[in-house]
Design a protein around this motif. Structure first.
Motif, short mmCIF file in Angstrom:
data_model
loop_
_atom_site.label_atom_id
_atom_site.label_comp_id
_atom_site.label_asym_id
_atom_site.label_seq_id
_atom_site.Cartn_x
_atom_site.Cartn_y
_atom_site.Cartn_z
N ALA A 80 26.69 45.68 39.10
CA ALA A 80 27.01 44.97 37.86
C ALA A 80 28.42 45.33 37.37
O ALA A 80 29.19 44.44 36.96
CB ALA A 80 25.97 45.30 36.79
N ALA A 81 28.77 46.61 37.42
CA ALA A 81 30.11 47.02 36.99
C ALA A 81 31.18 46.44 37.90
O ALA A 81 32.24 45.99 37.44
CB ALA A 81 30.20 48.54 36.95
N ALA A 82 30.93 46.44 39.20
CA ALA A 82 31.91 45.89 40.14
C ALA A 82 32.06 44.38 39.96
O ALA A 82 33.17 43.84 40.11
CB ALA A 82 31.49 46.21 41.56
N THR A 83 30.98 43.70 39.64
CA THR A 83 31.07 42.25 39.44
C THR A 83 31.87 41.91 38.20
O THR A 83 32.67 40.96 38.20
CB THR A 83 29.65 41.66 39.32
OG1 THR A 83 28.91 41.98 40.51
CG2 THR A 83 29.69 40.16 39.17
N VAL A 84 31.69 42.68 37.14
CA VAL A 84 32.42 42.39 35.90
C VAL A 84 33.89 42.77 36.02
O VAL A 84 34.78 42.03 35.60
CB VAL A 84 31.75 43.14 34.73
CG1 VAL A 84 32.58 42.99 33.46
CG2 VAL A 84 30.34 42.61 34.50
N GLY A 88 36.59 46.58 44.13
CA GLY A 88 36.05 46.59 45.48
C GLY A 88 35.40 47.90 45.85
O GLY A 88 34.41 47.94 46.59
N GLY A 89 35.92 49.03 45.33
CA GLY A 89 35.32 50.33 45.64
C GLY A 89 33.91 50.46 45.09
O GLY A 89 33.01 50.97 45.76
N TRP A 220 32.67 41.51 47.90
CA TRP A 220 33.67 42.50 48.36
C TRP A 220 34.75 41.82 49.18
O TRP A 220 35.94 42.13 49.02
CB TRP A 220 32.98 43.58 49.17
CG TRP A 220 33.91 44.66 49.62
CD1 TRP A 220 34.33 45.74 48.90
CD2 TRP A 220 34.54 44.77 50.90
NE1 TRP A 220 35.18 46.51 49.65
CE2 TRP A 220 35.33 45.95 50.88
CE3 TRP A 220 34.52 43.99 52.05
CZ2 TRP A 220 36.09 46.35 51.98
CZ3 TRP A 220 35.28 44.39 53.14
CH2 TRP A 220 36.05 45.55 53.11
N PHE A 221 34.37 40.89 50.05
CA PHE A 221 35.37 40.18 50.86
C PHE A 221 36.26 39.30 49.98
O PHE A 221 37.46 39.18 50.24
CB PHE A 221 34.68 39.34 51.93
CG PHE A 221 34.33 40.13 53.16
CD1 PHE A 221 35.30 40.66 53.98
CD2 PHE A 221 33.00 40.35 53.50
CE1 PHE A 221 34.98 41.38 55.12
CE2 PHE A 221 32.66 41.08 54.63
CZ PHE A 221 33.66 41.60 55.44
N THR A 222 35.70 38.67 48.97
CA THR A 222 36.54 37.86 48.08
C THR A 222 37.52 38.73 47.31
O THR A 222 38.66 38.32 47.06
CB THR A 222 35.66 37.08 47.11
OG1 THR A 222 34.83 38.00 46.36
CG2 THR A 222 34.78 36.09 47.83
N ILE A 223 37.11 39.93 46.93
CA ILE A 223 38.03 40.84 46.25
C ILE A 223 39.14 41.29 47.20
O ILE A 223 40.32 41.33 46.83
CB ILE A 223 37.26 42.05 45.68
CG1 ILE A 223 36.30 41.60 44.58
CG2 ILE A 223 38.23 43.09 45.13
CD1 ILE A 223 35.40 42.71 44.08
N ARG A 224 38.79 41.61 48.43
CA ARG A 224 39.79 42.05 49.39
C ARG A 224 40.77 40.95 49.76
O ARG A 224 41.96 41.20 49.98
CB ARG A 224 39.10 42.57 50.66
CG ARG A 224 38.24 43.79 50.45
CD ARG A 224 39.06 45.01 50.17
NE ARG A 224 39.88 45.37 51.33
CZ ARG A 224 40.74 46.39 51.34
NH1 ARG A 224 40.91 47.12 50.25
NH2 ARG A 224 41.45 46.66 52.43
N TYR A 228 39.09 36.60 44.20
CA TYR A 228 38.19 36.87 43.08
C TYR A 228 38.82 36.33 41.81
O TYR A 228 40.03 36.42 41.62
CB TYR A 228 37.94 38.37 42.96
CG TYR A 228 36.68 38.73 42.23
CD1 TYR A 228 35.45 38.48 42.81
CD2 TYR A 228 36.72 39.31 40.97
CE1 TYR A 228 34.28 38.83 42.16
CE2 TYR A 228 35.57 39.65 40.31
CZ TYR A 228 34.35 39.41 40.91
OH TYR A 228 33.20 39.73 40.25
N PRO A 229 38.04 35.75 40.89
CA PRO A 229 38.63 35.14 39.69
C PRO A 229 39.49 36.08 38.87
O PRO A 229 40.53 35.70 38.37
CB PRO A 229 37.40 34.67 38.90
CG PRO A 229 36.35 34.44 39.93
CD PRO A 229 36.59 35.48 40.99
N VAL A 230 39.08 37.35 38.75
CA VAL A 230 39.88 38.28 37.96
C VAL A 230 41.22 38.52 38.62
O VAL A 230 42.28 38.48 38.00
CB VAL A 230 39.11 39.60 37.78
CG1 VAL A 230 39.96 40.62 37.06
CG2 VAL A 230 37.82 39.35 37.02
N SER A 231 41.24 38.73 39.93
CA SER A 231 42.48 38.94 40.65
C SER A 231 43.33 37.67 40.65
O SER A 231 44.55 37.73 40.61
CB SER A 231 42.19 39.37 42.09
OG SER A 231 41.45 40.56 42.10
#
Length: 298
Positions: A80-84, A88-89, A220-224, A228-231
């Motif tokens: 949940a914290a990583a999604t918000v 990626g870690g 995780w792959f979208t963040i990398r 990802y929307p935030v990035s």
């Protein structure tokens, strides 16, 4: 569906899955606590024929349930914290927690399929032992242990295959206790309900952990990959650099300050002196003007 839309849908599903996993962890912890501290299992321990093995199995089941509940809770909070936050870690740590829970649940499911009646047989053997001790001793600790078991499971005695009971067996169940059900059937029905609850929790745990691992790996792959929307928002709106640094980087001279840029419409003494020096360097005084100035002073 566009990539950004797929990522948003995955985020919503990840948050919902985290909530259900958190509830599942709470249910596992409650079931483990009831199985360890509940009266139906604690009353069997003192009369078990192989008390060391029963206690070891009982303690192992409690420890495994609490460990699984802790890992599920940790994985739900991390995911949940990583999604918000788009971290990626944290998402990798959540995936690791779900993977550990999945491996433990697979082993628990294999044990349930290989030895489905191990706990039930141990409890029934303990009751048979207490029943035989109560028949041999009309009064004493044996009778008290049997009465404690029968009061806990709300049962009394064992039914004879021929339907006839001896005098000692009939004395164990008198009055209202005689109307209770057979203890073997009562214990089996209670353990069957407990077994169904544990099997349901294991099945739900396997389903949710597999789905959570798939979602966490996708996010995780979208963040990398930077999708990802935030990035994405951070990349479209980078922090603005000071104007002086941008001018230096582009190779153009920094703009001279004006009265409009200065606070209050006035230039500081240092800026006024700097402008005067620049004017003198740009327009040097002529020889004639210098003589005129000297004559004037004289």
């Amino acid at each position: 569906m566009e990539p950004c839309s797929r990522v948003r849908v995955a985020k919503c599903q990840m948050l919902a899955t985290s909530l259900f996993v958190l509830l599942l962890g709470s249910a596992m912890a409650a079931t483990a606590a009831l199985s360890y501290f509940g009266p139906h299992f604690t009353v069997i321990g003192p009369v078990s024929a192989d008390r060391t093995t029963y206690e070891a199995l009982h303690h192992w089941a409690f420890s495994a349930g609490i460990a699984l509940a802790a890992l599920l809770t940790l994985g739900a909070m991390l995911s949940a914290a990583a999604t918000v936050r788009g971290a990626g870690g944290l998402m990798a740590a959540a995936f690791l927690s779900f993977a550990l829970v999945f491996c433990a649940l697979v082993q628990a499911a294999f044990w349930r399929a290989h030895s489905p009646t191990q706990m039930e047989d141990a409890v029934l053997d303990a009751y048979d032992r207490a029943y035989e001790r109560a028949l041999r001793s009309a009064s004493g600790s044996g009778r008290q242990e049997l009465v404690a078991i029968q009061d806990t499971f709300r049962c009394c005695g064992k039914s004879s295959p021929l339907g006839l009971l001896g005098g000692l067996e009939a004395d164990l169940c008198q009055g209202e206790e005689a109307a209770r059900q057979d203890c073997l059937r009562g214990i089996q029905s209670f353990l069957r309900v407990h077994r169904n609850i544990v099997s349901t929790l294991i099945g739900l745990g396997l389903a949710f952990t597999v789905y959570a691992m798939l979602l966490s790996s996708f996010i995780w792959f979208t963040i990398r990959l930077g999708r990802y929307p935030v990035s994405q928002r951070a990349r479209n709106h980078p922090p603005q650099e000071p104007r002086v640094y941008r001018c230096i980087r582009e190779g153009s001279p920094s703009p001279r300050p004006s009265k409009a840029d200065a606070p209050g419409g006035r230039l500081s003494p240092s800026r006024r002196s700097g402008q005067l020096l620049l004017l003198q360097d740009t327009h040097p005084p002529t020889h004639g003007s210098g003589e005129a100035t000297v004559s004037t002073r004289m």
